[in-house]
Scaffold this motif. Sequence first.
Motif, PDB file in Angstrom:
ATOM      1  N   GLN A   7       0.839  -1.202   0.000  1.00 56.28           N
ATOM      2  CA  GLN A   7       0.000   0.000   0.000  1.00 56.28           C
ATOM      3  C   GLN A   7       0.873   1.251   0.000  1.00 56.28           C
ATOM      4  OE1 GLN A   7      -1.778   1.403   3.499  1.00 56.28           O
ATOM      5  NE2 GLN A   7      -3.552   2.332   2.491  1.00 56.28           N
ATOM      6  N   THR A   8       1.867   1.252   0.876  1.00 54.43           N
ATOM      7  CA  THR A   8       2.768   2.399   0.940  1.00 54.43           C
ATOM      8  C   THR A   8       3.443   2.619  -0.407  1.00 54.43           C
ATOM      9  OG1 THR A   8       3.188   1.801   3.228  1.00 54.43           O
ATOM     10  CG2 THR A   8       4.634   3.450   2.272  1.00 54.43           C
ATOM     11  N   GLU A   9       3.862   1.510  -1.025  1.00 57.24           N
ATOM     12  CA  GLU A   9       4.549   1.637  -2.297  1.00 57.24           C
ATOM     13  C   GLU A   9       3.648   2.244  -3.377  1.00 57.24           C
ATOM     14  OE1 GLU A   9       6.741  -1.857  -3.584  1.00 57.24           O
ATOM     15  OE2 GLU A   9       6.588  -1.178  -5.673  1.00 57.24           O
ATOM     16  N   SER A  10       2.381   1.802  -3.402  1.00 61.00           N
ATOM     17  CA  SER A  10       1.519   2.343  -4.453  1.00 61.00           C
ATOM     18  C   SER A  10       1.172   3.807  -4.179  1.00 61.00           C
ATOM     19  CB  SER A  10       0.293   1.461  -4.680  1.00 61.00           C
ATOM     20  OG  SER A  10      -0.669   1.727  -3.703  1.00 61.00           O
ATOM     21  N   LEU A  11       1.059   4.159  -2.905  1.00 58.25           N
ATOM     22  CA  LEU A  11       0.834   5.576  -2.575  1.00 58.25           C
ATOM     23  C   LEU A  11       2.067   6.420  -2.924  1.00 58.25           C
ATOM     24  CD1 LEU A  11      -1.006   5.275   0.878  1.00 58.25           C
ATOM     25  CD2 LEU A  11      -2.022   5.889  -1.338  1.00 58.25           C
ATOM     26  N   LEU A  12       3.235   5.829  -2.683  1.00 55.81           N
ATOM     27  CA  LEU A  12       4.488   6.534  -2.960  1.00 55.81           C
ATOM     28  C   LEU A  12       4.662   6.785  -4.464  1.00 55.81           C
ATOM     29  CD1 LEU A  12       6.980   7.638  -1.449  1.00 55.81           C
ATOM     30  CD2 LEU A  12       8.056   5.397  -1.715  1.00 55.81           C
ATOM     31  N   ARG A  13       4.206   5.837  -5.263  1.00 51.06           N
ATOM     32  CA  ARG A  13       4.303   5.997  -6.712  1.00 51.06           C
ATOM     33  C   ARG A  13       3.543   7.226  -7.210  1.00 51.06           C
ATOM     34  NH1 ARG A  13       6.954   2.210  -9.188  1.00 51.06           N
ATOM     35  NH2 ARG A  13       7.217   0.265  -8.038  1.00 51.06           N
ATOM     36  N   ARG A  14       2.462   7.545  -6.514  1.00 47.87           N
ATOM     37  CA  ARG A  14       1.635   8.657  -6.980  1.00 47.87           C
ATOM     38  C   ARG A  14       1.919   9.964  -6.245  1.00 47.87           C
ATOM     39  NH1 ARG A  14      -4.046   7.196  -6.027  1.00 47.87           N
ATOM     40  NH2 ARG A  14      -4.417   9.106  -7.191  1.00 47.87           N
ATOM     41  N   ALA A  15       2.788   9.880  -5.249  1.00 45.61           N
ATOM     42  CA  ALA A  15       2.994  11.037  -4.366  1.00 45.61           C
ATOM     43  C   ALA A  15       3.496  12.287  -5.097  1.00 45.61           C
ATOM     44  CB  ALA A  15       3.934  10.663  -3.235  1.00 45.61           C
ATOM     45  N   GLU A  41       2.496  15.657  -2.974  1.00 46.50           N
ATOM     46  CA  GLU A  41       2.449  15.384  -1.541  1.00 46.50           C
ATOM     47  C   GLU A  41       3.783  15.609  -0.822  1.00 46.50           C
ATOM     48  OE1 GLU A  41      -1.184  12.123  -1.891  1.00 46.50           O
ATOM     49  OE2 GLU A  41       0.843  11.419  -1.467  1.00 46.50           O
ATOM     50  N   PHE A  42       4.820  15.925  -1.594  1.00 42.72           N
ATOM     51  CA  PHE A  42       6.113  16.143  -0.943  1.00 42.72           C
ATOM     52  C   PHE A  42       6.293  17.603  -0.567  1.00 42.72           C
ATOM     53  CE2 PHE A  42       7.152  12.248  -3.411  1.00 42.72           C
ATOM     54  CZ  PHE A  42       7.409  11.447  -2.308  1.00 42.72           C
ATOM     55  N   GLU A  43       6.962  17.786   0.567  1.00 42.83           N
ATOM     56  CA  GLU A  43       7.260  19.138   1.031  1.00 42.83           C
ATOM     57  C   GLU A  43       8.673  19.147   1.562  1.00 42.83           C
ATOM     58  OE1 GLU A  43       4.496  20.079   4.149  1.00 42.83           O
ATOM     59  OE2 GLU A  43       2.789  19.408   2.943  1.00 42.83           O
ATOM     60  N   LEU A  44       9.289  20.302   1.520  1.00 42.52           N
ATOM     61  CA  LEU A  44      10.606  20.418   2.137  1.00 42.52           C
ATOM     62  C   LEU A  44      10.499  21.214   3.422  1.00 42.52           C
ATOM     63  CD1 LEU A  44      12.997  21.176  -0.880  1.00 42.52           C
ATOM     64  CD2 LEU A  44      12.551  18.986   0.247  1.00 42.52           C
ATOM     65  N   ASN A  94       3.567  14.193   2.929  1.00 44.19           N
ATOM     66  CA  ASN A  94       2.285  14.466   3.551  1.00 44.19           C
ATOM     67  C   ASN A  94       1.185  13.784   2.748  1.00 44.19           C
ATOM     68  OD1 ASN A  94       0.236  15.535   5.037  1.00 44.19           O
ATOM     69  ND2 ASN A  94       0.736  17.689   4.608  1.00 44.19           N
ATOM     70  N   ASN A  95       0.770  12.607   3.209  1.00 40.48           N
ATOM     71  CA  ASN A  95      -0.210  11.805   2.474  1.00 40.48           C
ATOM     72  C   ASN A  95      -1.538  11.773   3.224  1.00 40.48           C
ATOM     73  OD1 ASN A  95      -1.466   8.806   2.269  1.00 40.48           O
ATOM     74  ND2 ASN A  95      -0.624   9.455   0.306  1.00 40.48           N
ATOM     75  N   PRO A  96      -2.670  11.953   2.492  1.00 42.99           N
ATOM     76  CA  PRO A  96      -3.975  12.004   3.158  1.00 42.99           C
ATOM     77  C   PRO A  96      -4.296  10.732   3.952  1.00 42.99           C
ATOM     78  CG  PRO A  96      -4.207  12.429   0.791  1.00 42.99           C
ATOM     79  CD  PRO A  96      -2.751  12.193   1.061  1.00 42.99           C
ATOM     80  N   THR A  97      -3.860   9.578   3.482  1.00 41.29           N
ATOM     81  CA  THR A  97      -4.134   8.329   4.195  1.00 41.29           C
ATOM     82  C   THR A  97      -3.140   8.070   5.325  1.00 41.29           C
ATOM     83  OG1 THR A  97      -4.844   7.430   2.077  1.00 41.29           O
ATOM     84  CG2 THR A  97      -4.559   5.852   3.878  1.00 41.29           C
ATOM     85  N   LEU A  98      -1.869   8.300   5.041  1.00 39.35           N
ATOM     86  CA  LEU A  98      -0.832   7.925   6.011  1.00 39.35           C
ATOM     87  C   LEU A  98      -0.451   9.054   6.959  1.00 39.35           C
ATOM     88  CD1 LEU A  98       1.531   6.041   3.511  1.00 39.35           C
ATOM     89  CD2 LEU A  98      -0.174   5.005   5.032  1.00 39.35           C
TER      90      LEU A  98
END
Length: 280
Positions: free
Chosen positions: A26-34, A39-42, A65-69
């Motif tokens: 799940q994390t991997e598929s969310l990461l693919r779309r991040a 969803e990334f911030e510095l 910053n992911n809405p699910t995680l």
Amino acid sequence: EAKNRGKSAFQRFAPEMKEVSQERLQTESLLRRALEMQEFELRFQPILRLGDSRIMGAEALLRWNNPTLGMVPPDRFIPLAEETGLIITIGRWVIREACRTVSRWQKQTGDPVIMAVNVSPRQFRDPHFVETVSAALQETGLEGQYLELEITERLILDNNLETDRVLRDLDEMGVRLSVDDFGTGYSALGYLKNYPFDTLKIDKSFVGDLNRDSDDTALVSAIINMAHSLGLKVVAEGVEYQDQLEFLSTERCDYAQGFLFTHPLNEREFLLWCSDHMDG
Ligand code: C2E
Ligand code: MG
Ligand code: MG
Ligand code: MG
């Protein structure tokens, strides 16, 4: 008896395994779309010069910053990004965003601040890495000397000709190079002499024990002296207490970074922090 115990241990273990791998998937598929979901911030953490406590620059630290995680810290997704190769596109975004940000700060404030960016091994070994860095500098109009790439000791010690060539290419572009987490690798110190590094970052595990552990005190002092004799500047990371800072000053450490000053901040907070710091 033994057989039963074995079986029940297996039954207890198996569902957990499944959960772990499903969570990972799940994390991997969310990461693919991040990236496309932005969803990334510095975050930025100031690095201060010990002599006059001026702001030398900042380290860019990635947040997901992911809405699910929720807010996922880098230690929880960078290893996965490395394994899947996603770190290459994520890292490209980080470098460009970091260059863009510091170039904007320089225009706004007129101060020659430096941005330090973490680079992981897989990203560094990408054949297009040098190109990625030079494109980011070109697009943002940032001079190489204001970008510092943090590379871990482990990568350098995996030593091959390609590493050597990439470090030299980056050096020729004027980019600064630093060794991150210094002291946690195998500490085959010889590489420091052979590669074009500018800065050495003492790992926070040594800084953390400064007040308690006299071996670490001796070690930190030796690291600083050695780095200076090789012409490198030293940053102490993870500085949390005033007495650590005082020790580091006495030992002529060049720069410090840590919660004593501030935790990593978003851009708006960072700029506010800087103007308060300058006034105060
Ligand atoms: P690092 O490069 O060694 O970064 C320093 C870490 O120490 C940061 O954790 C920072 O928030 C934390 N820190 C700062 N001051 C203190 C302090 O006084 N005490 C303590 N205990 N910790 C302090 P963070 O942001 O969670 O990052 C963890 C690691 O994730 C980084 O370690 C770096 O290896 C990696 N990382 C972060 N951003 C990126 C990135 O954009 N790309 C890659 N490849 N790796 C990244
Ligand atoms: Mg770092
Ligand atoms: Mg150089
Ligand atoms: Mg570090």
